[in-house]
Design a protein around this motif. Structure first.
Motif, short mmCIF file in Angstrom:
data_model
loop_
_atom_site.label_atom_id
_atom_site.label_comp_id
_atom_site.label_asym_id
_atom_site.label_seq_id
_atom_site.Cartn_x
_atom_site.Cartn_y
_atom_site.Cartn_z
N GLU A 104 0.84 -1.21 0.00
CA GLU A 104 0.00 0.00 0.00
C GLU A 104 0.86 1.25 0.00
N ALA A 105 1.95 1.23 0.77
CA ALA A 105 2.85 2.39 0.80
C ALA A 105 3.51 2.60 -0.56
N LEU A 106 3.93 1.52 -1.20
CA LEU A 106 4.55 1.65 -2.52
C LEU A 106 3.57 2.21 -3.53
N MET A 107 2.34 1.75 -3.51
CA MET A 107 1.33 2.25 -4.45
C MET A 107 1.03 3.72 -4.16
N ALA A 108 0.94 4.07 -2.88
CA ALA A 108 0.67 5.46 -2.52
C ALA A 108 1.82 6.36 -2.98
N GLU A 109 3.06 5.90 -2.81
CA GLU A 109 4.22 6.68 -3.26
C GLU A 109 4.21 6.86 -4.77
N ALA A 110 3.94 5.77 -5.50
CA ALA A 110 3.92 5.84 -6.96
C ALA A 110 2.83 6.79 -7.44
N PHE A 111 1.66 6.70 -6.82
CA PHE A 111 0.57 7.58 -7.23
C PHE A 111 0.87 9.03 -6.83
N ALA A 112 1.43 9.22 -5.65
CA ALA A 112 1.73 10.57 -5.18
C ALA A 112 2.71 11.28 -6.11
N ARG A 113 3.68 10.54 -6.64
CA ARG A 113 4.63 11.14 -7.58
C ARG A 113 3.90 11.67 -8.81
N ARG A 114 2.95 10.90 -9.30
CA ARG A 114 2.20 11.33 -10.48
C ARG A 114 1.20 12.44 -10.12
N ALA A 115 0.53 12.30 -8.99
CA ALA A 115 -0.47 13.29 -8.58
C ALA A 115 0.18 14.63 -8.23
N SER A 116 1.47 14.62 -7.88
CA SER A 116 2.14 15.88 -7.53
C SER A 116 2.20 16.83 -8.73
N ARG A 117 1.98 16.31 -9.91
CA ARG A 117 1.95 17.15 -11.12
C ARG A 117 0.67 17.98 -11.20
N LEU A 118 -0.31 17.61 -10.39
CA LEU A 118 -1.59 18.31 -10.39
C LEU A 118 -1.61 19.37 -9.30
N GLN A 119 -2.31 20.45 -9.56
CA GLN A 119 -2.52 21.44 -8.52
C GLN A 119 -3.59 20.92 -7.57
N GLU A 120 -3.65 21.49 -6.37
CA GLU A 120 -4.61 21.02 -5.35
C GLU A 120 -6.03 21.00 -5.89
N GLY A 121 -6.44 22.04 -6.57
CA GLY A 121 -7.80 22.10 -7.12
C GLY A 121 -8.03 21.03 -8.17
N GLU A 122 -7.01 20.71 -8.96
CA GLU A 122 -7.14 19.66 -9.97
C GLU A 122 -7.30 18.29 -9.31
N ARG A 123 -6.56 18.04 -8.22
CA ARG A 123 -6.69 16.76 -7.50
C ARG A 123 -8.09 16.63 -6.92
N ALA A 124 -8.61 17.71 -6.33
CA ALA A 124 -9.95 17.68 -5.75
C ALA A 124 -11.00 17.43 -6.85
N GLU A 125 -10.81 18.07 -8.00
CA GLU A 125 -11.74 17.89 -9.12
C GLU A 125 -11.68 16.46 -9.64
N LEU A 126 -10.49 15.91 -9.76
CA LEU A 126 -10.34 14.53 -10.22
C LEU A 126 -11.04 13.56 -9.26
N LEU A 127 -10.87 13.76 -7.99
CA LEU A 127 -11.53 12.93 -6.99
C LEU A 127 -13.05 13.05 -7.11
N ARG A 128 -13.53 14.26 -7.28
CA ARG A 128 -14.97 14.49 -7.44
C ARG A 128 -15.50 13.79 -8.69
N LEU A 129 -14.74 13.89 -9.78
CA LEU A 129 -15.18 13.26 -11.03
C LEU A 129 -15.19 11.74 -10.93
N PHE A 130 -14.17 11.16 -10.30
CA PHE A 130 -14.17 9.70 -10.12
C PHE A 130 -15.34 9.27 -9.25
N ALA A 131 -15.62 10.02 -8.21
CA ALA A 131 -16.76 9.69 -7.34
C ALA A 131 -18.06 9.73 -8.14
N LYS A 132 -18.17 10.72 -9.00
CA LYS A 132 -19.38 10.84 -9.82
C LYS A 132 -19.51 9.65 -10.77
#
Length: 138
Positions: A104-132
């Motif tokens: 789980e830590a390895l997956m979180a690290e791998a995803f965090a590296r990619r998600a760090s390219r997004l701004q905070e608002g973009e991450r929140a929007e992506l989460l909202r869209l996936f939830a939808k």
């Protein structure tokens, strides 16, 4: 609009594949594949192989084969279900729990590296869209 849908699906699957490949390489020393790490996660919440197979969308024989390997490797233990003595359930051993936490830590690290390219608002929007997109699946 179907071409856009296919492009979205293709990008989603590519991202999953890239994350899995990155994590797989680092799971090897633990003696786990990415699919086995996922199975440990599912079994930590659903201790019966048939339920795990349904949750993962995998054929029961595939899950049974993986369960046997994980048991032999010391990641899982089989025990009698106290509520139905005819049934066995699986539990993660301490080794399995440690391996799952590391995966789980390895997956979180791998995803965090990619998600760090997004701004905070973009991450929140992506989460909202996936939830939808998941709404009707629940």
């Amino acid at each position: 609009m179907p071409p856009v849908d296919w492009e979205l699906l293709a990008r989603f699957f590519r991202l999953q594949r890239l994350l899995r490949q990155e994590v797989e390489a680092r799971l090897g020393p633990l003696g786990l594949s990415g699919l086995e790490a996922w199975l440990l996660k599912v079994l930590s919440q659903r201790p019966y192989p048939s339920e795990a197979a349904r949750a993962m969308g995998l054929p029961p024989p595939t899950v049974s084969h993986m369960v046997r390997r994980l048991e032999r490797a010391g990641f899982l233990a089989r025990e009698v279900d106290p509520e139905d003595l005819r049934r066995h359930r699986l539990r993660l051993t301490p080794k399995g729990t440690r391996a799952l936490r590391r995966a789980e830590a390895l997956m979180a690290e791998a995803f965090a590296r990619r998600a760090s390219r997004l701004q905070e608002g973009e991450r929140a929007e992506l989460l909202r869209l996936f939830a939808k997109l998941e709404e009707d699946a629940e």
